[in-house]
Scaffold this motif. Structure first.
Motif, PDB file in Angstrom:
ATOM      1  N   ASN A  92      -2.943  -0.029   4.362  1.00 23.41           N
ATOM      2  CA  ASN A  92      -2.825   1.371   3.963  1.00 23.41           C
ATOM      3  C   ASN A  92      -2.053   1.501   2.659  1.00 23.41           C
ATOM      4  N   GLU A  93      -2.337   2.597   1.939  1.00 17.34           N
ATOM      5  CA  GLU A  93      -1.651   2.834   0.675  1.00 17.34           C
ATOM      6  C   GLU A  93      -0.216   3.269   0.925  1.00 17.34           C
ATOM      7  N   VAL A  94       0.693   2.743   0.113  1.00 17.82           N
ATOM      8  CA  VAL A  94       2.111   3.060   0.247  1.00 17.82           C
ATOM      9  C   VAL A  94       2.525   4.156  -0.725  1.00 17.82           C
ATOM     10  N   VAL A  95       2.117   4.025  -2.009  1.00 21.98           N
ATOM     11  CA  VAL A  95       2.528   4.996  -3.021  1.00 21.98           C
ATOM     12  C   VAL A  95       1.663   4.839  -4.267  1.00 21.98           C
ATOM     13  N   HIS A  96       1.526   5.928  -5.066  1.00 18.93           N
ATOM     14  CA  HIS A  96       0.942   5.880  -6.406  1.00 18.93           C
ATOM     15  C   HIS A  96       2.066   5.720  -7.422  1.00 18.93           C
ATOM     16  N   LEU A  97       1.830   4.962  -8.474  1.00 19.77           N
ATOM     17  CA  LEU A  97       2.793   4.848  -9.569  1.00 19.77           C
ATOM     18  C   LEU A  97       2.085   5.083 -10.892  1.00 19.77           C
ATOM     19  N   THR A  98       2.807   5.655 -11.836  1.00 21.16           N
ATOM     20  CA  THR A  98       2.342   5.715 -13.216  1.00 21.16           C
ATOM     21  C   THR A  98       3.381   5.047 -14.096  1.00 21.16           C
ATOM     22  N   THR A  99       2.932   4.389 -15.144  1.00 24.01           N
ATOM     23  CA  THR A  99       3.850   3.687 -16.042  1.00 24.01           C
ATOM     24  C   THR A  99       3.474   3.981 -17.484  1.00 24.01           C
ATOM     25  N   SER A 101       4.134   1.940 -20.112  1.00 21.97           N
ATOM     26  CA  SER A 101       3.905   0.753 -20.926  1.00 21.97           C
ATOM     27  C   SER A 101       3.766  -0.453 -20.013  1.00 21.97           C
ATOM     28  N   THR A 102       3.878  -1.651 -20.578  1.00 22.60           N
ATOM     29  CA  THR A 102       3.891  -2.835 -19.731  1.00 22.60           C
ATOM     30  C   THR A 102       5.092  -2.774 -18.804  1.00 22.60           C
ATOM     31  N   ILE A 103       5.002  -3.443 -17.695  1.00 21.02           N
ATOM     32  CA  ILE A 103       6.074  -3.354 -16.717  1.00 21.02           C
ATOM     33  C   ILE A 103       6.652  -4.728 -16.429  1.00 21.02           C
ATOM     34  N   ASP A 104       7.904  -4.736 -16.027  1.00 19.13           N
ATOM     35  CA  ASP A 104       8.606  -5.958 -15.661  1.00 19.13           C
ATOM     36  C   ASP A 104       9.547  -5.591 -14.529  1.00 19.13           C
ATOM     37  N   ILE A 105       9.035  -5.685 -13.304  1.00 19.65           N
ATOM     38  CA  ILE A 105       9.792  -5.242 -12.143  1.00 19.65           C
ATOM     39  C   ILE A 105      10.561  -6.410 -11.559  1.00 19.65           C
ATOM     40  N   SER A 106      11.881  -6.313 -11.562  1.00 19.67           N
ATOM     41  CA  SER A 106      12.700  -7.383 -11.002  1.00 19.67           C
ATOM     42  C   SER A 106      13.005  -7.137  -9.528  1.00 19.67           C
ATOM     43  N   VAL A 107      13.129  -5.879  -9.126  1.00 22.98           N
ATOM     44  CA  VAL A 107      13.421  -5.553  -7.734  1.00 22.98           C
ATOM     45  C   VAL A 107      12.721  -4.256  -7.365  1.00 22.98           C
ATOM     46  N   LEU A 108      12.027  -4.251  -6.250  1.00 23.37           N
ATOM     47  CA  LEU A 108      11.480  -3.035  -5.675  1.00 23.37           C
ATOM     48  C   LEU A 108      11.455  -3.216  -4.165  1.00 23.37           C
ATOM     49  N   GLU A 109      12.016  -2.262  -3.442  1.00 24.50           N
ATOM     50  CA  GLU A 109      12.009  -2.296  -1.986  1.00 24.50           C
ATOM     51  C   GLU A 109      11.531  -0.955  -1.474  1.00 24.50           C
ATOM     52  N   ILE A 110      10.591  -0.988  -0.521  1.00 23.83           N
ATOM     53  CA  ILE A 110      10.001   0.237  -0.009  1.00 23.83           C
ATOM     54  C   ILE A 110       9.455  -0.038   1.382  1.00 23.83           C
ATOM     55  N   ASP A 111       9.464   0.969   2.252  1.00 24.62           N
ATOM     56  CA  ASP A 111       8.909   0.829   3.596  1.00 24.62           C
ATOM     57  C   ASP A 111       7.515   1.428   3.648  1.00 24.62           C
ATOM     58  N   CYS A 112       6.609   0.736   4.329  1.00 26.01           N
ATOM     59  CA  CYS A 112       5.276   1.293   4.567  1.00 26.01           C
ATOM     60  C   CYS A 112       5.407   2.391   5.615  1.00 26.01           C
ATOM     61  N   GLN A 113       4.923   3.580   5.309  1.00 30.97           N
ATOM     62  CA  GLN A 113       5.042   4.700   6.236  1.00 30.97           C
ATOM     63  C   GLN A 113       4.052   4.620   7.381  1.00 30.97           C
ATOM     64  N   SER A 114       3.069   3.728   7.271  1.00 31.86           N
ATOM     65  CA  SER A 114       2.058   3.608   8.332  1.00 31.86           C
ATOM     66  C   SER A 114       2.481   2.615   9.412  1.00 31.86           C
ATOM     67  N   CYS A 115       2.907   1.394   8.998  1.00 31.64           N
ATOM     68  CA  CYS A 115       3.281   0.379   9.982  1.00 31.64           C
ATOM     69  C   CYS A 115       4.779   0.100   9.996  1.00 31.64           C
ATOM     70  N   LEU A 116       5.526   0.772   9.093  1.00 33.49           N
ATOM     71  CA  LEU A 116       6.985   0.666   9.012  1.00 33.49           C
ATOM     72  C   LEU A 116       7.469  -0.707   8.553  1.00 33.49           C
ATOM     73  N   SER A 117       6.584  -1.507   7.963  1.00 33.19           N
ATOM     74  CA  SER A 117       6.998  -2.811   7.446  1.00 33.19           C
ATOM     75  C   SER A 117       7.844  -2.635   6.194  1.00 33.19           C
ATOM     76  N   PRO A 118       9.017  -3.272   6.111  1.00 32.01           N
ATOM     77  CA  PRO A 118       9.785  -3.256   4.862  1.00 32.01           C
ATOM     78  C   PRO A 118       9.127  -4.197   3.860  1.00 32.01           C
ATOM     79  N   LEU A 119       8.835  -3.697   2.679  1.00 24.53           N
ATOM     80  CA  LEU A 119       8.126  -4.468   1.662  1.00 24.53           C
ATOM     81  C   LEU A 119       8.966  -4.546   0.399  1.00 24.53           C
TER      82      LEU A 119
END
Length: 267
Positions: A92-99, A101-119
């Motif tokens: 299932n989809e977790v979230v939409h993002l817009t950016t 420019s180019t991206i360089d993500i060092s840390v991102l933590e989010i919970d799936c609202q459907s299965c509650l898995s921490p991602l």
């Protein structure tokens, strides 16, 4: 580093357009909006827009190994500045993002609202607008694609590092521990042809270097931020595990076996 904004009203706007224009999915809405934007740009300046010149320079490489599917940690350039983050556990989809420019993500933590898995950025999958989302949902192959993308990323990531190297945010030992935890938490069936990223009781592994089998009987520690130590039995493929003496392999040895990509699940 890119500026990433999670727009709270995005889903409401997509739902409104989807309802008004009878789209079958959010993916269809986004593709329609992008086509409209491109058409408007061309119509607004039909005579002044110069033809595309081929400079001979190579086109930018697509993200990751799957092109339209990329684990977020590998993502550098979302198409059209829009990306969709999906959970490989439930599909299932977790979230939409817009950016911007180019991206360089060092840390991102989010919970799936459907299965509650921490991602986090090592386990969540970004889908480009070119991915045939509607078709994949209909034929039931979306979840398999998401999980295969994650498996490929974890395998390649551990294959590129050794016990002496360090990444910008995690040591190799920390990455092994993270991948081990995610594999145990997510409902992903690991292929027998790919070296494992996890070490689990009640499983038999083949050591690709020695050709010995390793039967994992139980964990003997409960470490909070590194792999456990385990009681195992090593034996030849033609041998009897019950006839061998159990031994303890500690967290460091298990980590090295996983980093060296030596273990596969014995069929």
């Amino acid at each position: 580093m890119a500026t990433i904004r999670v727009r709270e009203w995005t889903k409401q706007q997509l739902d409104r357009i989807r309802s008004n224009e009878s789209h079958s999915s959010h993916d269809s809405v986004i593709k329609s909006l992008l086509r409209d934007r491109e058409l408007a740009r061309l119509v607004a300046s039909p005579e002044t827009t110069p033809p595309t010149e081929h400079t001979g320079e190579p086109e930018p490489e697509r993200n990751g190994e799957f092109g339209t599917l990329t684990v977020l940690a590998e993502l550098t350039q979302p198409q059209n500045g829009v990306l969709f983050l999906w959970c490989p556990n439930c599909g299932n989809e977790v979230v939409h993002l817009t950016t911007e420019s180019t991206i360089d993500i060092s840390v991102l933590e989010i919970d799936c609202q459907s299965c509650l898995s921490p991602l986090d950025h090592h386990s969540i999958v970004a889908i480009d607008v070119d991915y045939p989302l509607e078709q994949k949902i209909v034929d039931g192959s979306l979840e398999n694609d998401l999980q295969h993308c994650v498996i490929d990323y974890w395998d390649r990531t551990l294959s590129r590092i050794d016990s002496q190297s360090e990444s910008s945010t995690s040591t190799p030992e920390e990455l092994v521990w993270k991948f081990d935890n995610y594999h145990k938490m997510l409902l992903i069936e690991w292929p027998e042809s790919i070296p494992v990223v996890s070490f689990e009781p009640d499983t038999v592994y083949r050591d690709l270097v020695t050709d010995q089998l390793i039967r994992v009987d139980k964990s003997v520690t409960e470490n909070r931020n590194r792999l456990d130590s385990f009681e195992v039995r090593r034996y030849d493929p033609s041998g009897d595990p019950a006839a061998t003496t159990p031994e303890i392999i500690d967290s460091a040895e298990v980590t090295n076996l996983l980093l060296e990509r030596r273990l596969v699940i014995e069929a």
